[in-house]
Design a protein around this motif. Structure first.
Motif, PDB file in Angstrom:
ATOM      1  N   PRO A 123       0.807  -1.229   0.000  1.00  0.00           N
ATOM      2  CA  PRO A 123       0.000   0.000   0.000  1.00  0.00           C
ATOM      3  C   PRO A 123       0.839   1.277   0.000  1.00  0.00           C
ATOM      4  O   PRO A 123       0.297   2.355  -0.232  1.00  0.00           O
ATOM      5  CB  PRO A 123      -0.819  -0.117   1.294  1.00  0.00           C
TER       6      PRO A 123
ATOM      7  N   THR B  62      -7.718   0.940  -2.552  1.00  0.00           N
ATOM      8  CA  THR B  62      -7.100  -0.318  -2.927  1.00  0.00           C
ATOM      9  C   THR B  62      -6.761  -0.231  -4.410  1.00  0.00           C
ATOM     10  O   THR B  62      -6.865   0.839  -5.013  1.00  0.00           O
ATOM     11  CB  THR B  62      -8.013  -1.525  -2.619  1.00  0.00           C
ATOM     12  N   SER B  63      -6.349  -1.341  -4.992  1.00  0.00           N
ATOM     13  CA  SER B  63      -5.909  -1.341  -6.376  1.00  0.00           C
ATOM     14  C   SER B  63      -6.690  -2.370  -7.176  1.00  0.00           C
ATOM     15  O   SER B  63      -7.115  -3.402  -6.643  1.00  0.00           O
ATOM     16  CB  SER B  63      -4.406  -1.654  -6.462  1.00  0.00           C
TER      17      SER B  63
ATOM     18  N   SER C 275      -5.750  -3.378   1.603  1.00  0.00           N
ATOM     19  CA  SER C 275      -6.138  -2.008   1.300  1.00  0.00           C
ATOM     20  C   SER C 275      -5.570  -1.077   2.359  1.00  0.00           C
ATOM     21  O   SER C 275      -5.002  -1.526   3.363  1.00  0.00           O
ATOM     22  CB  SER C 275      -7.668  -1.882   1.250  1.00  0.00           C
TER      23      SER C 275
END
Length: 226
Positions: free
Chosen positions: A130, A161-162, A170
């Motif tokens: 993160p 988040t991604s 996250s």
């Protein structure tokens, strides 16, 4: 010993919200219950979640350097303290106080975790942690996914988040509001564990030499001293 990289990298800052004093009844006012008293509105109540994210991204991208002391807490009950130094884009260092034996350095797209007691150093791609949301040049890129925005009169929290599957978990970033200042972040892992870090004595845009971010085992010769 913290069990995972995500736990190790949960570096954050927190501030207690300022207590709000409800207005007092005037002599000729009818009595009011607590629920009827005027409550201060949440920060950025007139902005959408996406607009709040834009403000947060502008703030992060405007940081050149940051240095602070930190206290770290895990949901399993562990705690540690130390000093964090950040130099955007791409550079960060966490130096833990004894009895912890860890140093964590991010540079050149890698995160190095050094254990001085065991005399070991492991490295991980920055994109899997993160930390990338704080360290990359542009916060707003195609892989960024906004989870939620929480507002109170004094604080605003952004959950990120991604869309890339390689990122584990996250992160929630917490800021003072309405004048943005990063105060806390929390890393949430897929298995439900979380790690909080509190930053104090924050100093922004001070001179931090590049040598502070040299990788433990290689000396990071690709970095000049400045």
């Amino acid at each position: 010993m913290i069990a995972s990289l995500a736990s190790l990298l949960a570096i954050a800052v927190v501030a207690a919200p300022i207590a709000q004093t409800p207005p007092q009844n005037q002599p000729n006012d009818p009595p009011r219950t607590l629920d009827q008293r005027v409550q201060p509105p949440p920060a950025y109540a007139d902005l959408t979640d996406e607009e709040v994210l834009e403000k947060v991204a502008d703030y992060i991208e405007g940081i050149e350097t940051l240095q602070a002391t930190f206290s770290q807490f895990s949901s399993s009950g562990g705690s540690a303290t130390g000093v964090v130094k950040l130099k955007r884009p791409g550079l960060m260092r966490f130096t833990y106080d004894p009895p912890a034996t860890l140093n964590i350095v991010a540079n050149d797209g890698l995160v190095y975790v050094e254990d001085t007691e065991l005399e070991t150093t492991d490295s991980y791609p920055l994109r899997e942690t993160p930390l990338k949301f704080l360290l990359r040049r542009k916060v707003r890129t195609g892989d960024l996914r906004l989870i939620e925005v929480d507002r109170s009169p004094d604080l605003v929290s952004i959950g990120l988040t991604s869309t890339e599957t390689e990122l584990e978990g996250s992160i929630s970033l917490v800021f003072n509001a309405p004048e943005l200042e990063l105060r806390q972040w929390v890393v949430y892992e897929p298995d439900g564990r979380s790690t909080y870090v509190v930053l104090r004595d924050i100093r922004r845009d001070i001179d931090i030499p590049n040598r502070e971010f040299r990788a433990p085992e290689a000396g990071s010769t690709f970095l000049s001293d400045r």
